[in-house]
Design a protein around this motif. Structure first.
Motif, PDB file in Angstrom:
ATOM      1  N   PHE A 108       0.850  -1.193   0.000  1.00 24.96           N
ATOM      2  CA  PHE A 108       0.000   0.000   0.000  1.00 24.96           C
ATOM      3  C   PHE A 108       0.879   1.234   0.000  1.00 24.96           C
ATOM      4  O   PHE A 108       1.864   1.310   0.740  1.00 24.96           O
ATOM      5  CB  PHE A 108      -0.918   0.037   1.235  1.00 24.96           C
ATOM      6  N   ILE A 109       0.526   2.196  -0.847  1.00 25.65           N
ATOM      7  CA  ILE A 109       1.207   3.490  -0.775  1.00 25.65           C
ATOM      8  C   ILE A 109       0.190   4.591  -1.042  1.00 25.65           C
ATOM      9  O   ILE A 109      -0.583   4.520  -2.001  1.00 25.65           O
ATOM     10  CB  ILE A 109       2.407   3.574  -1.750  1.00 25.65           C
ATOM     11  N   SER A 110       0.142   5.553  -0.149  1.00 22.40           N
ATOM     12  CA  SER A 110      -0.771   6.679  -0.342  1.00 22.40           C
ATOM     13  C   SER A 110       0.050   7.896  -0.768  1.00 22.40           C
ATOM     14  O   SER A 110       1.268   7.821  -0.931  1.00 22.40           O
ATOM     15  CB  SER A 110      -1.533   6.985   0.943  1.00 22.40           C
ATOM     16  N   SER A 111      -0.628   9.031  -0.922  1.00 20.47           N
ATOM     17  CA  SER A 111       0.061  10.214  -1.436  1.00 20.47           C
ATOM     18  C   SER A 111       1.169  10.680  -0.494  1.00 20.47           C
ATOM     19  O   SER A 111       2.099  11.359  -0.929  1.00 20.47           O
ATOM     20  CB  SER A 111      -0.938  11.343  -1.697  1.00 20.47           C
TER      21      SER A 111
ATOM     22  N   SER B 171     -13.790  -5.459  -8.052  1.00 19.27           N
ATOM     23  CA  SER B 171     -12.558  -6.143  -8.454  1.00 19.27           C
ATOM     24  C   SER B 171     -11.452  -5.796  -7.468  1.00 19.27           C
ATOM     25  O   SER B 171     -11.565  -4.840  -6.701  1.00 19.27           O
ATOM     26  CB  SER B 171     -12.134  -5.676  -9.848  1.00 19.27           C
ATOM     27  N   SER B 172     -10.364  -6.551  -7.509  1.00 16.99           N
ATOM     28  CA  SER B 172      -9.299  -6.289  -6.530  1.00 16.99           C
ATOM     29  C   SER B 172      -8.667  -4.919  -6.781  1.00 16.99           C
ATOM     30  O   SER B 172      -8.256  -4.237  -5.847  1.00 16.99           O
ATOM     31  CB  SER B 172      -8.243  -7.390  -6.574  1.00 16.99           C
ATOM     32  N   LYS B 173      -8.643  -4.510  -8.034  1.00 20.58           N
ATOM     33  CA  LYS B 173      -8.131  -3.176  -8.347  1.00 20.58           C
ATOM     34  C   LYS B 173      -9.045  -2.099  -7.758  1.00 20.58           C
ATOM     35  O   LYS B 173      -8.570  -1.110  -7.187  1.00 20.58           O
ATOM     36  CB  LYS B 173      -8.094  -3.013  -9.874  1.00 20.58           C
ATOM     37  N   GLU B 174     -10.340  -2.307  -7.894  1.00 14.87           N
ATOM     38  CA  GLU B 174     -11.291  -1.346  -7.328  1.00 14.87           C
ATOM     39  C   GLU B 174     -11.213  -1.337  -5.803  1.00 14.87           C
ATOM     40  O   GLU B 174     -11.306  -0.283  -5.169  1.00 14.87           O
ATOM     41  CB  GLU B 174     -12.721  -1.684  -7.789  1.00 14.87           C
ATOM     42  N   CYS B 175     -11.058  -2.519  -5.216  1.00 13.30           N
ATOM     43  CA  CYS B 175     -10.926  -2.595  -3.758  1.00 13.30           C
ATOM     44  C   CYS B 175      -9.727  -1.782  -3.296  1.00 13.30           C
ATOM     45  O   CYS B 175      -9.790  -1.035  -2.316  1.00 13.30           O
ATOM     46  CB  CYS B 175     -10.752  -4.048  -3.297  1.00 13.30           C
ATOM     47  N   TYR B 176      -8.631  -1.946  -4.037  1.00  9.93           N
ATOM     48  CA  TYR B 176      -7.420  -1.201  -3.653  1.00  9.93           C
ATOM     49  C   TYR B 176      -7.671   0.294  -3.774  1.00  9.93           C
ATOM     50  O   TYR B 176      -7.315   1.080  -2.894  1.00  9.93           O
ATOM     51  CB  TYR B 176      -6.229  -1.614  -4.521  1.00  9.93           C
ATOM     52  N   ALA B 177      -8.309   0.695  -4.862  1.00  5.44           N
ATOM     53  CA  ALA B 177      -8.559   2.124  -5.076  1.00  5.44           C
ATOM     54  C   ALA B 177      -9.434   2.706  -3.966  1.00  5.44           C
ATOM     55  O   ALA B 177      -9.190   3.816  -3.483  1.00  5.44           O
ATOM     56  CB  ALA B 177      -9.207   2.341  -6.449  1.00  5.44           C
ATOM     57  N   CYS B 178     -10.438   1.953  -3.535  1.00  2.00           N
ATOM     58  CA  CYS B 178     -11.296   2.427  -2.454  1.00  2.00           C
ATOM     59  C   CYS B 178     -10.506   2.608  -1.160  1.00  2.00           C
ATOM     60  O   CYS B 178     -10.668   3.595  -0.447  1.00  2.00           O
ATOM     61  CB  CYS B 178     -12.462   1.460  -2.224  1.00  2.00           C
ATOM     62  N   GLN B 179      -9.651   1.651  -0.882  1.00  2.00           N
ATOM     63  CA  GLN B 179      -8.803   1.781   0.309  1.00  2.00           C
ATOM     64  C   GLN B 179      -7.951   3.037   0.206  1.00  2.00           C
ATOM     65  O   GLN B 179      -7.749   3.757   1.187  1.00  2.00           O
ATOM     66  CB  GLN B 179      -7.840   0.596   0.432  1.00  2.00           C
ATOM     67  N   LEU B 180      -7.432   3.257  -0.998  1.00  2.00           N
ATOM     68  CA  LEU B 180      -6.547   4.404  -1.183  1.00  2.00           C
ATOM     69  C   LEU B 180      -7.307   5.705  -0.953  1.00  2.00           C
ATOM     70  O   LEU B 180      -6.861   6.586  -0.210  1.00  2.00           O
ATOM     71  CB  LEU B 180      -5.935   4.359  -2.590  1.00  2.00           C
TER      72      LEU B 180
ATOM     73  N   VAL C  79      -8.798   0.930   9.201  1.00  2.00           N
ATOM     74  CA  VAL C  79      -9.787   1.564   8.310  1.00  2.00           C
ATOM     75  C   VAL C  79      -9.722   0.928   6.922  1.00  2.00           C
ATOM     76  O   VAL C  79     -10.745   0.541   6.341  1.00  2.00           O
ATOM     77  CB  VAL C  79      -9.534   3.089   8.202  1.00  2.00           C
ATOM     78  N   ARG C  80      -8.500   0.775   6.435  1.00  2.00           N
ATOM     79  CA  ARG C  80      -8.364   0.194   5.083  1.00  2.00           C
ATOM     80  C   ARG C  80      -8.878  -1.244   5.040  1.00  2.00           C
ATOM     81  O   ARG C  80      -9.495  -1.664   4.055  1.00  2.00           O
ATOM     82  CB  ARG C  80      -6.899   0.268   4.624  1.00  2.00           C
ATOM     83  N   ASP C  81      -8.626  -1.982   6.103  1.00  2.00           N
ATOM     84  CA  ASP C  81      -9.140  -3.360   6.143  1.00  2.00           C
ATOM     85  C   ASP C  81     -10.661  -3.377   6.061  1.00  2.00           C
ATOM     86  O   ASP C  81     -11.254  -4.188   5.342  1.00  2.00           O
ATOM     87  CB  ASP C  81      -8.684  -4.061   7.433  1.00  2.00           C
ATOM     88  N   LEU C  82     -11.269  -2.470   6.809  1.00  2.00           N
ATOM     89  CA  LEU C  82     -12.731  -2.382   6.789  1.00  2.00           C
ATOM     90  C   LEU C  82     -13.241  -2.057   5.381  1.00  2.00           C
ATOM     91  O   LEU C  82     -14.182  -2.688   4.879  1.00  2.00           O
ATOM     92  CB  LEU C  82     -13.184  -1.280   7.766  1.00  2.00           C
ATOM     93  N   ILE C  83     -12.596  -1.081   4.756  1.00  2.00           N
ATOM     94  CA  ILE C  83     -13.027  -0.664   3.411  1.00  2.00           C
ATOM     95  C   ILE C  83     -12.825  -1.808   2.408  1.00  2.00           C
ATOM     96  O   ILE C  83     -13.690  -2.078   1.568  1.00  2.00           O
ATOM     97  CB  ILE C  83     -12.210   0.573   2.944  1.00  2.00           C
TER      98      ILE C  83
ATOM     99  N   SER D  93       5.247  -3.202  -6.928  1.00  2.00           N
ATOM    100  CA  SER D  93       4.037  -4.005  -6.815  1.00  2.00           C
ATOM    101  C   SER D  93       2.929  -3.399  -7.672  1.00  2.00           C
ATOM    102  O   SER D  93       2.961  -2.218  -8.026  1.00  2.00           O
ATOM    103  CB  SER D  93       3.594  -4.031  -5.368  1.00  2.00           C
ATOM    104  N   GLU D  94       1.922  -4.215  -7.966  1.00  2.00           N
ATOM    105  CA  GLU D  94       0.686  -3.748  -8.591  1.00  2.00           C
ATOM    106  C   GLU D  94       0.122  -2.525  -7.879  1.00  2.00           C
ATOM    107  O   GLU D  94      -0.346  -1.580  -8.485  1.00  2.00           O
ATOM    108  CB  GLU D  94      -0.386  -4.853  -8.450  1.00  2.00           C
ATOM    109  N   GLN D  95       0.163  -2.582  -6.552  1.00  2.00           N
ATOM    110  CA  GLN D  95      -0.434  -1.519  -5.749  1.00  2.00           C
ATOM    111  C   GLN D  95       0.300  -0.201  -5.933  1.00  2.00           C
ATOM    112  O   GLN D  95      -0.328   0.866  -6.059  1.00  2.00           O
ATOM    113  CB  GLN D  95      -0.431  -1.909  -4.265  1.00  2.00           C
ATOM    114  N   VAL D  96       1.626  -0.276  -5.947  1.00  2.00           N
ATOM    115  CA  VAL D  96       2.401   0.954  -6.146  1.00  2.00           C
ATOM    116  C   VAL D  96       2.099   1.533  -7.527  1.00  2.00           C
ATOM    117  O   VAL D  96       1.868   2.734  -7.685  1.00  2.00           O
ATOM    118  CB  VAL D  96       3.913   0.672  -5.980  1.00  2.00           C
ATOM    119  N   LEU D  97       2.067   0.651  -8.522  1.00  2.00           N
ATOM    120  CA  LEU D  97       1.786   1.120  -9.882  1.00  2.00           C
ATOM    121  C   LEU D  97       0.392   1.740  -9.958  1.00  2.00           C
ATOM    122  O   LEU D  97       0.188   2.757 -10.619  1.00  2.00           O
ATOM    123  CB  LEU D  97       1.899  -0.046 -10.874  1.00  2.00           C
ATOM    124  N   GLU D  98      -0.546   1.124  -9.248  1.00  2.00           N
ATOM    125  CA  GLU D  98      -1.926   1.612  -9.269  1.00  2.00           C
ATOM    126  C   GLU D  98      -2.018   3.015  -8.660  1.00  2.00           C
ATOM    127  O   GLU D  98      -2.647   3.909  -9.232  1.00  2.00           O
ATOM    128  CB  GLU D  98      -2.810   0.614  -8.499  1.00  2.00           C
ATOM    129  N   THR D  99      -1.392   3.199  -7.516  1.00  2.00           N
ATOM    130  CA  THR D  99      -1.423   4.523  -6.884  1.00  2.00           C
ATOM    131  C   THR D  99      -0.773   5.568  -7.791  1.00  2.00           C
ATOM    132  O   THR D  99      -1.299   6.670  -7.984  1.00  2.00           O
ATOM    133  CB  THR D  99      -0.714   4.509  -5.518  1.00  2.00           C
TER     134      THR D  99
END
Ligand SMILES: Nc1ncnc2c1ncn2[C@@H]1O[C@H](COP(=O)(O)OP(=O)(O)O)[C@@H](O)[C@H]1O
Ligand SMILES: Nc1ncnc2c1ncn2[C@@H]1O[C@H](COP(=O)(O)OP(=O)(O)O)[C@@H](O)[C@H]1O
Lengths: 143, 110, 110, 143
Positions: free
Chosen positions: C52-55, D32-41, D18-22, C81-87
Motif C-alpha cells: 500500500f502506498i498513499s500520497s 474487483s481487486s483493483k477497485e478494492c485497492y482504489a477504495c482503500q486508497l 480503516v483500510r481493512d474495513l473498506i 508491486s501492482e499496488q504501487v503502480l496503481e497509486t
C-alpha cells in the motif's frame, strides 16, 4: 584393482567423456568430490594439450586413456601418437605479479600441482604420460 | 556451453553455463572480445553455473582482464561455482578476480 | 514498513516492504534524505513488496526525485508491486519514474 | 444493505484497520481487486488528511468511519470534530510537466479521481464526508 580403457579421437568434443571416466574412477577410489574434480581437471589439461599441441590441430588422431584404481589411488595413463613431448621437462619457475599474470603455460603447472606423480616415457613412437594421485587423509573430513 | 549477455549502461553481464574447455573457450573468448572491441570494458561474469573450467578458460579470463584493465575497466565475478573457484585456486589465479556474492553486487561495483 | 538499504559504489538500493502511508512516510523520507545529504544521488527503489502506498509516500518519491535530479542523479524503480503502480497511475505520476524489471537492471541503468 | 461502523483515534496507526474495513466492504460489494485497492486508497487519503490537516497533529481525536454496501456500490461516510474543511471546494486545475511535478495536493485529487461521488457537509460541529463508488462494468473481465 579396477581398470578401464577409453580410446577417443583427438577432438575436443571427446573431452567430456574422458572427464566422466576419470570422475567415475576417482569416485571408485574413494576420493572426495574436490579431489575428483581436480583429477578431471589434470587429465583434461593433459588431453587438451595432446590435441592442441601434440596433434597440432583437431584431426582424427587417437588418444588412449587407461584408468586404474585401488582404494585411495588413481592411476591414469595417456597414450598418443603425436611427436615426442615430455611435460616433466622444461618446467620453469614462474614469478608473476597481480599486474602481470601468466597468460599461457598454466596447463602443465596445473597437472603437476594436482597429481602426486607425473611420469613420461616415449615407447614405440608413442607418448606415454602416467599420472597418479593419492587420496589426502585430511580431505576426508572436509568434503 | 551456453552464453547469455546483457548490456547495461556502463556494464555488461556475461552469464555462462556448462563447461569451458578447449572445445568452448573460443566462443567464450569471441563473446568477450566483441565487447572489449566496442570499448565495453566493465564486465561482470556470472560463472555460477559453470561446472568445469580448464586452463583454456583461464587463459581467456586472464587475457580479457588484461585488455579491460588496460582500457580502464575491470572484469569481476558475480557468483562462481565451486568448480571455477577450485580451478582458479589450483592455478593460483584466484587473487586476480574480485568476487561478488551476486550479479547485483557485481554490477554495483562499477 | 521495513526498510533495507544497500550501498554500491555509485548506486544505493532502498528496499521497502509493507505500507507507506502517513504513519511510515517519515521514516521512508529520512532514509532517502540521509543518502541525498551524503551526495548519494543514484537511487534504486525496490518497492516490489509494498502493498500500500498513499500520497504521503508519493510526496516522498517526488521530493526525492527533485533533489537527486537537481544533483545530477536519478531515482528509478526496480520492480514495483501492482499496488504501487496503481497509486502512481491514479495520481498520474507513473510517467515520472523509470521502471526496471529487477534490481540488476535498475542498478545497471546508472 | 450491509453496513458497519468503526470509531478510531485520530492516529496514523489506525489507518490500516480503516483500510481493512473498506477492503472487506468493497469485496462484499463485488468490486474487483483493483477497485478494492482504489477504495482503500481514497479513504486512506481522506483519513490521513483529517489527522494531518484537520486535527493538525496526532492527538486523541475521534474519527468515525461508516461503510455500507449494496451489490456494486460502496458508500463511506467519514465524520470528525476538526475545524470545517470542504475538500470539494477549491480544487484547482493543475498543469504540471514532468520536470516540475506536484509535490503536494495529491490526496484530494486522488479521492476525486477514484470516487464517483464526493459530498461534504458540516453538521452539529462536525465534518461529514460522503464517498461513493460504483463498480465499473468493464472491469469485471479484467480483474
Ligand atoms: N602434448 C604436448 N605436445 C607438445 N607440446 C606440448 C604438449 N603439452 C604442452 N606442450 C607445450 O608446452 C607448453 C606449455 O603448455 P601448458 O602449460 O599446457 O600451457 P599452454 O597450453 O597454455 O601453452 C605449450 O605451449 C606447448 O608448447
Ligand atoms: N481534512 C482536512 N482538514 C483541513 N484541511 C485539509 C484537509 N484535507 C486537506 N486539507 C487542505 O487541503 C490541502 C490539499 O490536501 P491534499 O490534496 O491531501 O494534499 P496534501 O495533503 O499533500 O497537501 C492540504 O494541504 C490542506 O491544506
Amino acid at each position: 584393482m579396477d581398470s578401464a580403457t577409453l580410446r577417443i579421437e583427438g577432438q575436443y568434443d571427446q573431452l567430456q567423456s574422458v572427464r566422466d571416466l576419470i570422475n567415475q574412477a576417482a569416485e571408485n577410489a574413494g576420493f572426495s568430490s574436490k579431489e575428483c574434480y581436480a583429477c578431471q581437471l589434470a587429465v583434461s589439461e593433459a588431453v587438451e594439450n595432446i590435441i592442441r599441441h601434440g596433434y597440432g590441430r583437431e584431426v582424427e588422431n587417437k588418444i588412449q586413456v587407461t584408468v586404474s584404481t585401488e582404494p585411495g589411488v588413481l592411476n591414469v595413463e595417456l597414450t598418443d601418437d603425436a611427436p615426442p613431448f615430455n611435460p616433466t621437462n622444461n618446467r620453469k619457475e614462474r614469478q608473476w605479479s597481480i599486474d602481470d599474470p601468466p597468460i599461457g603455460g598454466l596447463g602443465i603447472e596445473i597437472i603437476h600441482s594436482i597429481m602426486d606423480d607425473v611420469e613420461y616415457s616415449r615407447e614405440s613412437g608413442r607418448n606415454h604420460l602416467s599420472l597418479q594421485k593419492k587420496k589426502r587423509a585430511s580431505s576426508e573430513s572436509t568434503d | 556451453m551456453d552464453i547469455q549477455t546483457q548490456e547495461h549502461k556502463r556494464v555488461v553481464v556475461v552469464t555462462v553455463q556448462g563447461r569451458i574447455d578447449s572445445a568452448t573457450a573460443g566462443e567464450f573468448e569471441d563473446t568477450l572480445n566483441e565487447f572489449t572491441q566496442q570499448g565495453k570494458n566493465n564486465i561482470v561474469l556470472d560463472l555460477s553455473n559453470v561446472d568445469f573450467i580448464s586452463s583454456a578458460g583461464l587463459r581467456v579470463l586472464v587475457t580479457t582482464r588484461k585488455a579491460v584493465k588496460g582500457a580502464g575497466g575491470n572484469i569481476v565475478f558475480a557468483g562462481s561455482s565451486e568448480q571455477v573457484l577450485e580451478t582458479l585456486e589450483i592455478a593460483g589465479l584466484d587473487v586476480l578476480f574480485e568476487k561478488y556474492s551476486d550479479r547485483e553486487a557485481a554490477i554495483g561495483s562499477f
